[in-house]
Design a protein around this motif. Structure first.
Motif, PDB file in Angstrom:
ATOM      1  N   ALA A 220      -2.337  -2.287   0.048  1.00  0.00           N
ATOM      2  CA  ALA A 220      -2.200  -1.592  -1.236  1.00  0.00           C
ATOM      3  C   ALA A 220      -1.235  -0.413  -1.110  1.00  0.00           C
ATOM      4  O   ALA A 220      -0.375  -0.202  -1.975  1.00  0.00           O
ATOM      5  CB  ALA A 220      -3.573  -1.123  -1.719  1.00  0.00           C
ATOM      6  N   ARG A 221      -1.373   0.360  -0.039  1.00  0.00           N
ATOM      7  CA  ARG A 221      -0.481   1.512   0.162  1.00  0.00           C
ATOM      8  C   ARG A 221       0.969   1.061   0.330  1.00  0.00           C
ATOM      9  O   ARG A 221       1.889   1.686  -0.189  1.00  0.00           O
ATOM     10  CB  ARG A 221      -0.933   2.309   1.386  1.00  0.00           C
ATOM     11  CG  ARG A 221      -2.263   3.032   1.185  1.00  0.00           C
ATOM     12  CD  ARG A 221      -2.582   3.954   2.346  1.00  0.00           C
ATOM     13  NE  ARG A 221      -3.829   4.655   2.112  1.00  0.00           N
ATOM     14  CZ  ARG A 221      -4.945   4.448   2.798  1.00  0.00           C
ATOM     15  NH1 ARG A 221      -4.974   3.545   3.766  1.00  0.00           N
ATOM     16  NH2 ARG A 221      -6.044   5.136   2.528  1.00  0.00           N
TER      17      ARG A 221
ATOM     18  N   LEU B 272      -3.201  -1.050 -12.284  1.00  0.00           N
ATOM     19  CA  LEU B 272      -4.280  -0.976 -11.305  1.00  0.00           C
ATOM     20  C   LEU B 272      -5.639  -0.980 -12.007  1.00  0.00           C
ATOM     21  O   LEU B 272      -5.879  -0.197 -12.916  1.00  0.00           O
ATOM     22  CB  LEU B 272      -4.139   0.309 -10.477  1.00  0.00           C
ATOM     23  CG  LEU B 272      -5.201   0.593  -9.416  1.00  0.00           C
ATOM     24  CD1 LEU B 272      -5.221  -0.504  -8.356  1.00  0.00           C
ATOM     25  CD2 LEU B 272      -4.950   1.952  -8.772  1.00  0.00           C
TER      26      LEU B 272
ATOM     27  N   GLU C  85     -12.009   3.584  -4.065  1.00  0.00           N
ATOM     28  CA  GLU C  85     -10.702   3.105  -3.615  1.00  0.00           C
ATOM     29  C   GLU C  85      -9.576   3.947  -4.223  1.00  0.00           C
ATOM     30  O   GLU C  85      -8.542   4.180  -3.582  1.00  0.00           O
ATOM     31  CB  GLU C  85     -10.521   1.629  -3.994  1.00  0.00           C
ATOM     32  CG  GLU C  85     -11.289   0.664  -3.111  1.00  0.00           C
ATOM     33  CD  GLU C  85     -12.800   0.836  -3.210  1.00  0.00           C
ATOM     34  OE1 GLU C  85     -13.456   1.017  -2.166  1.00  0.00           O
ATOM     35  OE2 GLU C  85     -13.327   0.803  -4.351  1.00  0.00           O
TER      36      GLU C  85
ATOM     37  N   LEU D 209      -6.363   5.879  -2.401  1.00  0.00           N
ATOM     38  CA  LEU D 209      -4.980   5.535  -2.752  1.00  0.00           C
ATOM     39  C   LEU D 209      -4.295   6.655  -3.550  1.00  0.00           C
ATOM     40  O   LEU D 209      -3.123   6.527  -3.890  1.00  0.00           O
ATOM     41  CB  LEU D 209      -4.953   4.241  -3.572  1.00  0.00           C
ATOM     42  CG  LEU D 209      -5.476   2.983  -2.885  1.00  0.00           C
ATOM     43  CD1 LEU D 209      -5.523   1.833  -3.876  1.00  0.00           C
ATOM     44  CD2 LEU D 209      -4.608   2.617  -1.681  1.00  0.00           C
TER      45      LEU D 209
ATOM     46  N   ILE E 238     -10.756  -4.860  -6.815  1.00  0.00           N
ATOM     47  CA  ILE E 238      -9.476  -4.192  -7.019  1.00  0.00           C
ATOM     48  C   ILE E 238      -8.447  -5.214  -7.494  1.00  0.00           C
ATOM     49  O   ILE E 238      -8.420  -6.356  -7.010  1.00  0.00           O
ATOM     50  CB  ILE E 238      -8.979  -3.502  -5.724  1.00  0.00           C
ATOM     51  CG1 ILE E 238      -7.685  -2.715  -5.992  1.00  0.00           C
ATOM     52  CG2 ILE E 238      -8.810  -4.501  -4.594  1.00  0.00           C
ATOM     53  CD1 ILE E 238      -7.257  -1.847  -4.826  1.00  0.00           C
TER      54      ILE E 238
ATOM     55  N   LEU F 299      -4.285  -4.961  -8.191  1.00  0.00           N
ATOM     56  CA  LEU F 299      -3.086  -4.122  -8.130  1.00  0.00           C
ATOM     57  C   LEU F 299      -1.856  -4.987  -8.372  1.00  0.00           C
ATOM     58  O   LEU F 299      -1.606  -5.942  -7.630  1.00  0.00           O
ATOM     59  CB  LEU F 299      -2.980  -3.447  -6.757  1.00  0.00           C
ATOM     60  CG  LEU F 299      -1.684  -2.702  -6.436  1.00  0.00           C
ATOM     61  CD1 LEU F 299      -1.472  -1.524  -7.381  1.00  0.00           C
ATOM     62  CD2 LEU F 299      -1.684  -2.223  -4.982  1.00  0.00           C
TER      63      LEU F 299
ATOM     64  N   LEU G 183      -2.211  -7.800  -5.542  1.00  0.00           N
ATOM     65  CA  LEU G 183      -3.285  -7.725  -4.558  1.00  0.00           C
ATOM     66  C   LEU G 183      -4.591  -7.733  -5.341  1.00  0.00           C
ATOM     67  O   LEU G 183      -4.780  -6.907  -6.233  1.00  0.00           O
ATOM     68  CB  LEU G 183      -3.179  -6.437  -3.731  1.00  0.00           C
ATOM     69  CG  LEU G 183      -4.276  -6.231  -2.681  1.00  0.00           C
ATOM     70  CD1 LEU G 183      -4.111  -7.223  -1.534  1.00  0.00           C
ATOM     71  CD2 LEU G 183      -4.251  -4.802  -2.146  1.00  0.00           C
TER      72      LEU G 183
ATOM     73  N   TRP H  26      -3.078 -11.597  -1.536  1.00  0.00           N
ATOM     74  CA  TRP H  26      -1.776 -11.056  -1.923  1.00  0.00           C
ATOM     75  C   TRP H  26      -0.864 -12.227  -2.277  1.00  0.00           C
ATOM     76  O   TRP H  26      -0.858 -13.251  -1.587  1.00  0.00           O
ATOM     77  CB  TRP H  26      -1.136 -10.257  -0.798  1.00  0.00           C
ATOM     78  CG  TRP H  26       0.261  -9.806  -1.155  1.00  0.00           C
ATOM     79  CD1 TRP H  26       0.608  -8.646  -1.758  1.00  0.00           C
ATOM     80  CD2 TRP H  26       1.488 -10.533  -0.951  1.00  0.00           C
ATOM     81  NE1 TRP H  26       1.967  -8.591  -1.951  1.00  0.00           N
ATOM     82  CE2 TRP H  26       2.534  -9.740  -1.473  1.00  0.00           C
ATOM     83  CE3 TRP H  26       1.801 -11.776  -0.403  1.00  0.00           C
ATOM     84  CZ2 TRP H  26       3.867 -10.149  -1.450  1.00  0.00           C
ATOM     85  CZ3 TRP H  26       3.138 -12.182  -0.387  1.00  0.00           C
ATOM     86  CH2 TRP H  26       4.135 -11.366  -0.899  1.00  0.00           C
TER      87      TRP H  26
END
Length: 277
Positions: free
Chosen positions: A123-124, A136, A142, A146, A193, A195, A203, A217
């Motif tokens: 994610a980062r 997001l 979480e 982030l 999550i 993203l 993701l 992903w």
């Protein structure tokens, strides 16, 4: 931090259990002989010589010119700087050795990201490479982890649209949250999550730090669009329930494709309501 967790951190940096115990014991009791170190750390006397030798070769401890020999640890900050330099050197050596292999990632493939930490790392990485826009759907825990990456993305001009059922400690005009406490939400849902970065990467999966779960992903356009539409639906329902105008965010997320669809719907809707006679 308790000693068990500290040992876990050192093992993650490449220390063995015995090496971790010896180094931590030296931090608390130094200088120490091998006998004293074995006695205080719980490392067997039969193993302490090899453990000290490996720590010396690593640069984590140093021997004093005494009889018998006594050892002192490298201070923690200096140790971390040393390990960081060594790690960077190994990365560069590996990069040089692997540069001749040109393996292409198959477009549209679905990759499994195993484990909570690896999920956060991915994610980062995605957030750090975002150029235009981020969508997001996230829980507060979480989001906190982030936040620094999201703030950095916003500062470089990336538009960020976030949806959550939980309260979020995040700045921005396009943050949509029902502010339901996480403890209450956990009674009915698992942490998840979603993203989406620049309409091209996704993701998605469970955000569970208790077990080794998998998140996915992909850059498969169809799957990215489906996930984006999921967040669009959540934000649209939020707008209806909270009587809030969310149209500016929804339009941005649709990437213009729905404008043409709306025209077609209007065209054929009129045909359906025309009288037969």
């Amino acid at each position: 931090m308790n000693e068990t967790r500290l040992m876990e951190r050192l093992r993650a940096l490449g220390f063995t259990t015995y090496e971790s115990k010896a180094y931590i014991t030296l931090l608390k009791n130094n200088p120490s002989t091998r006998y004293e170190l074995s006695k205080n750390s719980g490392v067997p006397r039969s193993a302490i010589y090899d453990v000290i030798k490996k720590l010396e070769n690593m640069g984590a401890v140093n021997a004093l010119y005494t009889s018998p020999e006594k050892y002192v640890p490298l201070p923690p900050e200096q140790l971390l700087e040393l390990l960081e330099r060594q790690f960077k050197e190994r990365i560069e050596e590996a990069r040089s050795a692997l540069k001749h292999f040109d393996t292409q990632i198959e477009p549209g493939h679905l990759w499994n990201i195993v484990g909570y930490r690896n999920m956060l790392h991915k994610a980062r990485e995605m957030i750090s490479r975002a150029e235009k826009i981020i969508f997001l759907s996230v829980w507060d825990r979480e989001c906190k982890r982030l936040k620094e990456d999201l703030d950095a993305a916003r500062q470089r001009g990336v538009r960020i649209i976030v949806f959550s059922f939980t309260p979020l400690n995040l700045e921005g005009e396009e943050i949509y949250s029902y502010n339901i406490p996480e403890k209450e939400l956990l009674n009915i849902w698992e942490r998840k999550i979603i993203l989406v970065v620049d309409h091209v990467q996704l993701l998605m999966g469970e955000a569970d730090d208790r077990y080794t779960k998998k998140t996915a992903w992909t850059d498969n356009k169809a799957i990215v669009d489906i996930a984006t539409n999921h967040i669009i639906l959540d934000i649209t329902l939020y707008g209806i329930r909270m009587k809030e105008d969310v149209s500016h965010s929804v339009v941005a997320m649709q990437q213009g494709a729905f404008e043409n669809l709306d025209k077609l719907i209007e065209k054929y809707k009129k045909r359906q309501i025309e009288p037969i006679f």
